[in-house]
Motif scaffolding. Sequence first.
Motif, PDB file in Angstrom:
ATOM      1  N   ASN A 266       0.758  -1.076  -0.011  1.00  0.00           N
ATOM      2  CA  ASN A 266       0.257   0.015   0.075  1.00  0.00           C
ATOM      3  C   ASN A 266       0.973   1.741   0.298  1.00  0.00           C
ATOM      4  O   ASN A 266       2.131   1.233   0.567  1.00  0.00           O
ATOM      5  CB  ASN A 266      -1.184   0.345   1.332  1.00  0.00           C
ATOM      6  CG  ASN A 266      -1.791  -0.963   1.311  1.00  0.00           C
ATOM      7  OD1 ASN A 266      -2.275  -1.965   0.982  1.00  0.00           O
ATOM      8  ND2 ASN A 266      -1.697  -1.950   2.398  1.00  0.00           N
ATOM      9  N   LEU A 268       0.526   4.989   0.910  1.00  0.00           N
ATOM     10  CA  LEU A 268       0.148   6.664   1.593  1.00  0.00           C
ATOM     11  C   LEU A 268       1.040   7.474   1.750  1.00  0.00           C
ATOM     12  O   LEU A 268       2.495   7.836   1.821  1.00  0.00           O
ATOM     13  CB  LEU A 268      -0.215   6.107   3.030  1.00  0.00           C
ATOM     14  CG  LEU A 268      -0.623   7.351   4.592  1.00  0.00           C
ATOM     15  CD1 LEU A 268      -1.932   8.054   3.431  1.00  0.00           C
ATOM     16  CD2 LEU A 268      -0.762   7.098   5.278  1.00  0.00           C
ATOM     17  N   ASN A 385      -9.794   8.304   6.889  1.00  0.00           N
ATOM     18  CA  ASN A 385     -10.038   6.794   8.142  1.00  0.00           C
ATOM     19  C   ASN A 385     -11.373   5.913   7.568  1.00  0.00           C
ATOM     20  O   ASN A 385     -11.043   4.421   8.386  1.00  0.00           O
ATOM     21  CB  ASN A 385      -9.469   7.258   9.516  1.00  0.00           C
ATOM     22  CG  ASN A 385      -8.829   7.951  10.017  1.00  0.00           C
ATOM     23  OD1 ASN A 385      -7.517   7.744   9.538  1.00  0.00           O
ATOM     24  ND2 ASN A 385      -8.435   9.502  10.857  1.00  0.00           N
ATOM     25  N   ILE A 388      -9.749   3.643   5.190  1.00  0.00           N
ATOM     26  CA  ILE A 388      -8.407   2.844   5.755  1.00  0.00           C
ATOM     27  C   ILE A 388      -9.547   1.853   6.251  1.00  0.00           C
ATOM     28  O   ILE A 388      -9.531   0.762   5.795  1.00  0.00           O
ATOM     29  CB  ILE A 388      -7.572   3.226   6.217  1.00  0.00           C
ATOM     30  CG1 ILE A 388      -6.921   3.945   6.082  1.00  0.00           C
ATOM     31  CG2 ILE A 388      -6.771   2.391   7.222  1.00  0.00           C
ATOM     32  CD1 ILE A 388      -6.016   3.128   4.600  1.00  0.00           C
ATOM     33  N   ARG A 391     -11.164  -0.878   3.811  1.00  0.00           N
ATOM     34  CA  ARG A 391      -9.839  -0.969   3.096  1.00  0.00           C
ATOM     35  C   ARG A 391      -9.800  -3.160   3.325  1.00  0.00           C
ATOM     36  O   ARG A 391     -10.495  -3.677   4.463  1.00  0.00           O
ATOM     37  CB  ARG A 391      -8.367  -1.023   3.041  1.00  0.00           C
ATOM     38  CG  ARG A 391      -8.956   0.454   2.240  1.00  0.00           C
ATOM     39  CD  ARG A 391      -9.610   0.381   1.000  1.00  0.00           C
ATOM     40  NE  ARG A 391     -10.348   0.953   0.696  1.00  0.00           N
ATOM     41  CZ  ARG A 391     -11.659   0.449  -0.047  1.00  0.00           C
ATOM     42  NH1 ARG A 391     -11.263   0.161  -0.465  1.00  0.00           N
ATOM     43  NH2 ARG A 391     -12.728   1.314   0.124  1.00  0.00           N
ATOM     44  N   VAL A 431      -3.603   2.895  10.208  1.00  0.00           N
ATOM     45  CA  VAL A 431      -2.510   2.444   8.330  1.00  0.00           C
ATOM     46  C   VAL A 431      -1.513   1.205   8.860  1.00  0.00           C
ATOM     47  O   VAL A 431      -1.009   1.261  10.028  1.00  0.00           O
ATOM     48  CB  VAL A 431      -1.427   3.744   8.513  1.00  0.00           C
ATOM     49  CG1 VAL A 431      -0.881   3.126   7.227  1.00  0.00           C
ATOM     50  CG2 VAL A 431      -2.601   4.634   7.264  1.00  0.00           C
ATOM     51  N   THR A 436       2.615  -1.069   3.941  1.00  0.00           N
ATOM     52  CA  THR A 436       2.136   0.425   3.440  1.00  0.00           C
ATOM     53  C   THR A 436       4.001   0.752   3.899  1.00  0.00           C
ATOM     54  O   THR A 436       4.178   0.862   4.392  1.00  0.00           O
ATOM     55  CB  THR A 436       1.820   0.783   4.268  1.00  0.00           C
ATOM     56  OG1 THR A 436       0.368  -0.269   4.575  1.00  0.00           O
ATOM     57  CG2 THR A 436       1.049   2.410   3.431  1.00  0.00           C
TER      58      THR A 436
END
Length: 582
Positions: A266, A268, A385, A388, A391, A431, A436
């Motif tokens: 992922n 970010l 948020n 997230i 997901r 997260v 990530t």
Amino acid sequence: MIRFKKGMFSGKQYRDETSRKISWGHWFAFFNIIIAILISARYAFLIDWPDTLGGKLYFFVSLLGHFSFSVFAIYLLVIFPLSFVVKNDRTFRGLTVILSTICITLLLFDTEVFHRFNLHLSSVVWNLLVNPENGEISRDWQIFFAPMPIILLVQMLFSRWSWEKLRSLERQKWLKAVGIFFTSAFVATHLIYAWADAYLYRPITMQRANFPLSYPMTARSFLEKHGLLDGEQYTQTLAQEGRLDALKIDYPKHSLAFTPMEQKPNILLITVSGLRYDSVSPKTMPKLAEFATTSTQFTNHYSSGNTKSTGLVGLFYGLNASYTDSILSNHTPSVLVEKLQAEKYQFGLFSATHFKESLFRQALFRGMKLAKGKFGNESAVKNFNEFIAARKADNPWFAYLDLDLNISNVSEYGQRLMQMDKLIEQALMNVPLENTLVVVTSEYGLTFNALNKKDLANYFGRDQIQVPLLVYWKDLPAGIEKGLTSHTDLLPALMKNVFNVQNPFNDYSQGHNLFERNGDDWVLVSNYRWNVLVQPDGTQYHIDRKGNYKKFDRTYQEQSSERPPLGLFLEMFKRENSFFDK
């Protein structure tokens, strides 16, 4: 009586000789107009050639009009006065031949300079290319003075032939018609450009800097004053579509090839508009400072520009900010976004300002659905948020969180940093960091100097362009990197280390791999006018499109510097223009 007649004869002889030199000068100027036009036709192969018939026709009209006027202006300003001052015709013709040879040689030289650097000759560019300290470079460019003896010979031959045949040439009546034609072409050049500038016809306006000493006329203020142009709508269109003289962009240069990805982390990306390089500390932003201890922290990092859009161009395109207007006008997509889409990444795009910058909707996320809701940082973080939380663990995602300090005065800065620190903590809380890659940075920093809008647009102090950069990824060691880095270095790192691109960096970026280098020798910060070379010690060298040059120290105090860093500027010119489509 005899003495009186002698005086009369001497006066008449002077007038006849002067008249003959003036008449000869017209033909000699016409001859050099033809030579200048033939040489300058080379610009057709060097410029961003227009796609429309109107744009192509304008090039030829401007070619004829501009160089016929330029040559005749030199005749009027220099050669015509010499007709009265220099009595000896051979001396007069000799001086004229020498002057015309120098001018034609410089024009030939300029075509090559424009070909290599997209700049016309100036004092800085001249010193850059012929400076004896750059031995190899100087010898390379001295080759272009080799035709000078041939040009001189041709000028001398025509000078003598036209002087001897002047009576016959004076009987020719077509030169006047040619003069009217060239004058009409010159007037048409400026009228057509003024129309194109007012009505945003880019195939013509992008030809503004085709030729040396070219300053096409604009009539925006006149048209707006008489109600023929909506100034507000015009400004808004320019903001959305980019400046009218923006060139086409060739990006990427070649199709990108990739090897299969073993895993899809992922990604970010968090940007905080206005966050300065000195903002991340335990005192001002304790939570982000704590996160920095687990990340790779680049402490000598610079944005690609001094505004939000110019900083984004470096992050998402790996290009310097002088390409911003070209990206806008050509709606150029980012190779990073295209690769994310090809790998079926889920997109989560959240902005405190609803992506008000034109770059987002015109190019970067063009055609994509952008999240709506309330304005503000809190709303953007809340929506992120929620994204997230929804997901699934096996579906890779890319999220972009666009936050803004939005400070109106200096006294609010410390308080806003603390608020932003808490919001970033909330964003990172949920997260899954084990899979990530997190990037936290800023497009530009805030300056607290009292500057008007015009001065701020051309301000490149450290507080404006040096920004924090934190990268968290399990494959990267935590620690501080003090080497010089730039926003343009992030894209190559992601494309190489995450997506396994096989192409060399210069196929799709002007930066280097952020994860594999110990710092750059210099980085480039730009806007539509200035290119700024920044060295590791903070020294800055500025050069604009017209070749104007300045030097600043680390504290942004202007320094006296008669000799620019010629080698660095040569490297910069080569890199800066590498993605323009010519």
